[in-house]
Design a protein around this motif. Structure first.
Motif, PDB file in Angstrom:
ATOM      1  N   PRO A  56       0.828  -1.219   0.000  1.00 43.53           N
ATOM      2  CA  PRO A  56       0.000   0.000   0.000  1.00 43.53           C
ATOM      3  C   PRO A  56       0.856   1.260   0.000  1.00 43.53           C
ATOM      4  CG  PRO A  56      -0.707  -1.553   1.707  1.00 43.53           C
ATOM      5  CD  PRO A  56       0.604  -2.042   1.203  1.00 43.53           C
ATOM      6  N   ALA A  57       0.340   2.290  -0.631  1.00 40.60           N
ATOM      7  CA  ALA A  57       1.084   3.540  -0.761  1.00 40.60           C
ATOM      8  C   ALA A  57       1.468   4.135   0.591  1.00 40.60           C
ATOM      9  CB  ALA A  57       0.247   4.543  -1.558  1.00 40.60           C
ATOM     10  N   ASN A  58       0.643   3.908   1.627  1.00 35.07           N
ATOM     11  CA  ASN A  58       0.944   4.529   2.920  1.00 35.07           C
ATOM     12  C   ASN A  58       2.167   3.937   3.611  1.00 35.07           C
ATOM     13  OD1 ASN A  58      -0.078   2.081   3.802  1.00 35.07           O
ATOM     14  ND2 ASN A  58      -1.807   2.942   4.932  1.00 35.07           N
ATOM     15  N   LEU A  59       2.734   2.870   3.046  1.00 37.61           N
ATOM     16  CA  LEU A  59       3.955   2.292   3.591  1.00 37.61           C
ATOM     17  C   LEU A  59       5.188   2.694   2.782  1.00 37.61           C
ATOM     18  CD1 LEU A  59       2.758  -1.357   4.392  1.00 37.61           C
ATOM     19  CD2 LEU A  59       2.998   0.566   5.991  1.00 37.61           C
ATOM     20  N   ILE A  60       4.989   3.482   1.732  1.00 36.64           N
ATOM     21  CA  ILE A  60       6.079   3.825   0.813  1.00 36.64           C
ATOM     22  C   ILE A  60       6.589   5.241   1.097  1.00 36.64           C
ATOM     23  CG2 ILE A  60       6.676   4.212  -1.616  1.00 36.64           C
ATOM     24  CD1 ILE A  60       4.584   2.055  -2.322  1.00 36.64           C
ATOM     25  N   THR A  61       7.892   5.348   1.359  1.00 33.18           N
ATOM     26  CA  THR A  61       8.512   6.654   1.624  1.00 33.18           C
ATOM     27  C   THR A  61       8.654   7.456   0.348  1.00 33.18           C
ATOM     28  OG1 THR A  61       9.786   5.600   3.402  1.00 33.18           O
ATOM     29  CG2 THR A  61      10.509   7.788   2.676  1.00 33.18           C
ATOM     30  N   GLY A  62       9.124   6.802  -0.719  1.00 36.41           N
ATOM     31  CA  GLY A  62       9.330   7.508  -1.973  1.00 36.41           C
ATOM     32  C   GLY A  62       9.357   6.566  -3.152  1.00 36.41           C
ATOM     33  N   ILE A  63       8.947   7.065  -4.309  1.00 36.92           N
ATOM     34  CA  ILE A  63       8.986   6.315  -5.562  1.00 36.92           C
ATOM     35  C   ILE A  63      10.047   6.975  -6.444  1.00 36.92           C
ATOM     36  CG2 ILE A  63       7.680   5.624  -7.612  1.00 36.92           C
ATOM     37  CD1 ILE A  63       5.151   5.760  -5.769  1.00 36.92           C
ATOM     38  N   ILE A  64      11.098   6.219  -6.732  1.00 38.41           N
ATOM     39  CA  ILE A  64      12.257   6.742  -7.451  1.00 38.41           C
ATOM     40  C   ILE A  64      12.085   6.457  -8.936  1.00 38.41           C
ATOM     41  CG2 ILE A  64      14.769   6.655  -7.650  1.00 38.41           C
ATOM     42  CD1 ILE A  64      14.718   5.273  -4.811  1.00 38.41           C
ATOM     43  N   THR A  65      12.086   7.509  -9.753  1.00 41.54           N
ATOM     44  CA  THR A  65      11.964   7.361 -11.199  1.00 41.54           C
ATOM     45  C   THR A  65      13.148   8.031 -11.877  1.00 41.54           C
ATOM     46  OG1 THR A  65      10.808   9.427 -11.719  1.00 41.54           O
ATOM     47  CG2 THR A  65       9.468   7.624 -10.855  1.00 41.54           C
ATOM     48  N   GLU A  66      13.192   7.935 -13.209  1.00 44.42           N
ATOM     49  CA  GLU A  66      14.283   8.557 -13.952  1.00 44.42           C
ATOM     50  C   GLU A  66      14.186  10.076 -13.983  1.00 44.42           C
ATOM     51  OE1 GLU A  66      11.394   7.097 -17.234  1.00 44.42           O
ATOM     52  OE2 GLU A  66      11.883   6.669 -15.132  1.00 44.42           O
ATOM     53  N   ILE A  67      13.026  10.637 -13.572  1.00 44.63           N
ATOM     54  CA  ILE A  67      12.900  12.102 -13.576  1.00 44.63           C
ATOM     55  C   ILE A  67      12.833  12.688 -12.175  1.00 44.63           C
ATOM     56  CG2 ILE A  67      11.772  12.099 -15.830  1.00 44.63           C
ATOM     57  CD1 ILE A  67       9.137  12.685 -14.375  1.00 44.63           C
ATOM     58  N   GLY A  68      12.977  11.864 -11.150  1.00 44.83           N
ATOM     59  CA  GLY A  68      12.968  12.368  -9.789  1.00 44.83           C
ATOM     60  C   GLY A  68      12.308  11.406  -8.823  1.00 44.83           C
ATOM     61  N   VAL A  69      12.258  11.798  -7.552  1.00 47.02           N
ATOM     62  CA  VAL A  69      11.685  10.977  -6.488  1.00 47.02           C
ATOM     63  C   VAL A  69      10.401  11.642  -6.005  1.00 47.02           C
ATOM     64  CG1 VAL A  69      12.077   9.935  -4.221  1.00 47.02           C
ATOM     65  CG2 VAL A  69      13.993  10.232  -5.813  1.00 47.02           C
ATOM     66  N   PHE A  70       9.337  10.859  -5.905  1.00 44.07           N
ATOM     67  CA  PHE A  70       8.036  11.385  -5.534  1.00 44.07           C
ATOM     68  C   PHE A  70       7.464  10.594  -4.363  1.00 44.07           C
ATOM     69  CE2 PHE A  70       8.690  11.787 -10.086  1.00 44.07           C
ATOM     70  CZ  PHE A  70       8.424  13.127 -10.332  1.00 44.07           C
ATOM     71  N   THR A  71       6.784  11.280  -3.451  1.00 42.88           N
ATOM     72  CA  THR A  71       5.934  10.551  -2.520  1.00 42.88           C
ATOM     73  C   THR A  71       4.745  10.030  -3.316  1.00 42.88           C
ATOM     74  OG1 THR A  71       4.567  12.464  -1.963  1.00 42.88           O
ATOM     75  CG2 THR A  71       6.594  12.125  -0.660  1.00 42.88           C
ATOM     76  N   PRO A  72       4.024   9.031  -2.796  1.00 43.56           N
ATOM     77  CA  PRO A  72       2.832   8.573  -3.525  1.00 43.56           C
ATOM     78  C   PRO A  72       1.834   9.705  -3.802  1.00 43.56           C
ATOM     79  CG  PRO A  72       3.443   6.951  -1.888  1.00 43.56           C
ATOM     80  CD  PRO A  72       4.333   8.143  -1.656  1.00 43.56           C
ATOM     81  N   GLU A  73       1.715  10.629  -2.856  1.00 39.52           N
ATOM     82  CA  GLU A  73       0.791  11.748  -3.053  1.00 39.52           C
ATOM     83  C   GLU A  73       1.262  12.644  -4.195  1.00 39.52           C
ATOM     84  OE1 GLU A  73       2.193  10.926  -0.160  1.00 39.52           O
ATOM     85  OE2 GLU A  73       0.498  10.127   0.990  1.00 39.52           O
ATOM     86  N   GLU A  74       2.567  12.918  -4.248  1.00 32.93           N
ATOM     87  CA  GLU A  74       3.117  13.750  -5.320  1.00 32.93           C
ATOM     88  C   GLU A  74       2.972  13.063  -6.678  1.00 32.93           C
ATOM     89  OE1 GLU A  74       6.611  16.025  -2.729  1.00 32.93           O
ATOM     90  OE2 GLU A  74       7.019  14.124  -3.761  1.00 32.93           O
ATOM     91  N   LEU A  75       3.145  11.736  -6.700  1.00 34.12           N
ATOM     92  CA  LEU A  75       2.984  11.003  -7.950  1.00 34.12           C
ATOM     93  C   LEU A  75       1.553  11.104  -8.446  1.00 34.12           C
ATOM     94  CD1 LEU A  75       4.325   9.086 -10.032  1.00 34.12           C
ATOM     95  CD2 LEU A  75       3.456   7.185  -8.652  1.00 34.12           C
ATOM     96  N   PHE A  76       0.600  10.991  -7.520  1.00 31.87           N
ATOM     97  CA  PHE A  76      -0.820  11.084  -7.870  1.00 31.87           C
ATOM     98  C   PHE A  76      -1.111  12.431  -8.542  1.00 31.87           C
ATOM     99  CE2 PHE A  76      -5.273  12.037  -7.174  1.00 31.87           C
ATOM    100  CZ  PHE A  76      -5.907  10.822  -7.358  1.00 31.87           C
ATOM    101  N   VAL A  77      -0.577  13.511  -7.967  1.00 30.86           N
ATOM    102  CA  VAL A  77      -0.788  14.847  -8.525  1.00 30.86           C
ATOM    103  C   VAL A  77      -0.146  14.962  -9.901  1.00 30.86           C
ATOM    104  CG1 VAL A  77      -0.247  17.310  -8.244  1.00 30.86           C
ATOM    105  CG2 VAL A  77      -1.023  15.961  -6.287  1.00 30.86           C
ATOM    106  N   LYS A  78       1.071  14.427 -10.036  1.00 31.69           N
ATOM    107  CA  LYS A  78       1.779  14.500 -11.326  1.00 31.69           C
ATOM    108  C   LYS A  78       1.020  13.759 -12.415  1.00 31.69           C
ATOM    109  CE  LYS A  78       6.267  14.123 -13.498  1.00 31.69           C
ATOM    110  NZ  LYS A  78       6.232  15.544 -13.871  1.00 31.69           N
ATOM    111  N   LEU A  79       0.481  12.581 -12.092  1.00 33.17           N
ATOM    112  CA  LEU A  79      -0.237  11.794 -13.087  1.00 33.17           C
ATOM    113  C   LEU A  79      -1.566  12.465 -13.469  1.00 33.17           C
ATOM    114  CD1 LEU A  79       0.385   8.188 -11.742  1.00 33.17           C
ATOM    115  CD2 LEU A  79       1.458   9.274 -13.715  1.00 33.17           C
ATOM    116  N   ASP A  80      -2.089  13.291 -12.571  1.00 33.68           N
ATOM    117  CA  ASP A  80      -3.347  13.983 -12.851  1.00 33.68           C
ATOM    118  C   ASP A  80      -3.133  15.219 -13.730  1.00 33.68           C
ATOM    119  OD1 ASP A  80      -5.499  12.631 -12.015  1.00 33.68           O
ATOM    120  OD2 ASP A  80      -5.842  13.753 -10.177  1.00 33.68           O
ATOM    121  N   ASN A  81      -1.887  15.709 -13.782  1.00 35.97           N
ATOM    122  CA  ASN A  81      -1.590  16.943 -14.534  1.00 35.97           C
ATOM    123  C   ASN A  81      -1.069  16.658 -15.940  1.00 35.97           C
ATOM    124  OD1 ASN A  81      -2.384  18.503 -12.356  1.00 35.97           O
ATOM    125  ND2 ASN A  81      -0.325  18.578 -11.479  1.00 35.97           N
TER     126      ASN A  81
END
Length: 353
Positions: A328-353
């Motif tokens: 579950p996302a609430n157990l994840i500190t950060g999601i590391i991608t080739e364009i940066g590191v996002f919290t699950p909440e930040e990733l959600f916002v990015k995917l919505d934009n």
């Protein structure tokens, strides 16, 4: 950093080979893939695995058939039908990993668009071959840029966690997420390679990863080849390790990250996240954007592949053998991608934009 292990070998119209990961590290043997059916078989048997690599192998299975003209295709309608049928077979081979589905559907969309303005089937076949070869090159670049994933992950972890007197850290990982799971540098193992290359890594602990032992076979091999200080542990030892050793972060890969940040990965990942939460250890998912699936809202919608019971036992007892679990996302500190590191909440916002 040099890539010591080559997962695939391909030359248009001549050959396509995959490294048989069931025989690593005792043998480095390449299997000839002569058809899509061979590619499906290699994926199902886990001779190749890792979400990015599955997509590459599946698409190259199509490329070798088209390049060697194994199938008779006379017009663009037949070509479209052929591509759709083969892509579906490849998706069905291992349904949890998202990369094969995403890249397969992109290939179908690409061909449908090209076919609107082209009738020459030979040219369309060449378009498909170039698209697949470019997909491989892009995956290689994504890996080198991890260089991107590795760099971003190492920086994010070091900003939050430094444990010993020398400023070095201990990390824990599961399964195999390096050269053998991708076309090159790796995801979670790419972060570990970056930490080591910068002189910031004290020790990486890695689980055996039952029942296929990708950790004790494949990750162990890659770490030994790269001379990275490492220690193998049993899957069941992770909580005790976190209690008794200074583990700064858990770094795992992903077969699919959905819109809210829930993440499907090798079975055993979820329990690592729970143990990390209990011990105040950071939990990071390393994955290229190709493994992120914005079409699914939560992990409850992910289809979890179940494997044959014979992988676990030979004595006839009833077996439940899921290949993946969902963290579950609430157990994840950060999601590391080739364009940066996002919290699950930040990733959600990015995917919505």
């Amino acid at each position: 950093m040099e890539n010591h292990l080559q997962s695939v070998k391909y030359k248009r119209g001549e050959y396509f080979q995959v490294l048989d990961q069931l025989k690593v590290p005792h043998e480095l043997v390449y299997r000839d893939i002569k058809s899509v059916e061979d590619a499906v078989d290699a994926i199902k048997r886990m001779q190749v695995r890792g979400a990015p690599l599955i997509a590459i192998v599946g698409c190259f299975g199509i490329a070798i058939e088209l390049g060697k003209e194994i199938v008779q295709i006379d017009d663009k309608t037949q070509l479209l039908s052929y591509i759709r049928e083969k892509i579906q077979a490849l998706i069905d081979a291992r349904p949890t990993a998202v990369n094969m589905r995403k890249e397969g559907l992109r290939l179908i969309d690409f061909l449908e668009e090209k076919a609107k303005s082209r009738d020459n089937v030979s040219i369309l076949k060449t378009d498909v071959l170039v698209w697949i070869e470019d997909l491989y090159k892009l995956d290689l670049e994504t890996n080198k840029a991890s260089c991107a994933i590795g760099k971003h992950g190492a920086e994010a972890i070091l900003q939050k966690y430094r444990k010993n007197s020398e400023g070095k850290i201990n990390v824990l990982t599961i399964c195999n997420t390096g050269s053998l799971a991708t076309s090159g540098y790796g995801t979670a193992l790419g972060v570990i390679r970056a930490l080591h290359g910068n002189g910031d890594l004290n020790q990486v602990y890695f689980t055996e990863t039952r029942p296929y032992n990708q950790g004790s076979r494949l990750t162990a091999f890659e770490l030994l080849v790269d001379k990275i200080p490492s220690t193998l542990i049993c899957d069941s030892a992770v909580s005790w390790l976190m209690k008794n050793h200074d583990i700064s972060a858990v770094i795992v890969g992903a077969d699919r990250v959905v819109k809210n940040g829930d993440t499907a990965n090798k079975i055993g990942t979820y329990q690592l996240a729970i143990a990390a939460k209990a011990h105040g250890v950071g939990f990071y998912v390393a994955a290229p954007f190709s493994s992120i699936d914005p079409t699914i809202s939560t992990g409850d919608q992910i289809v979890i592949e179940e494997r044959p019971g014979t992988e676990v036992t030979q004595i006839g007892t009833r077996v439940w053998n899921p290949a993946f679990d969902v963290t579950p996302a609430n157990l994840i500190t950060g999601i590391i991608t080739e364009i940066g590191v996002f919290t699950p909440e930040e990733l959600f916002v990015k995917l919505d934009n």
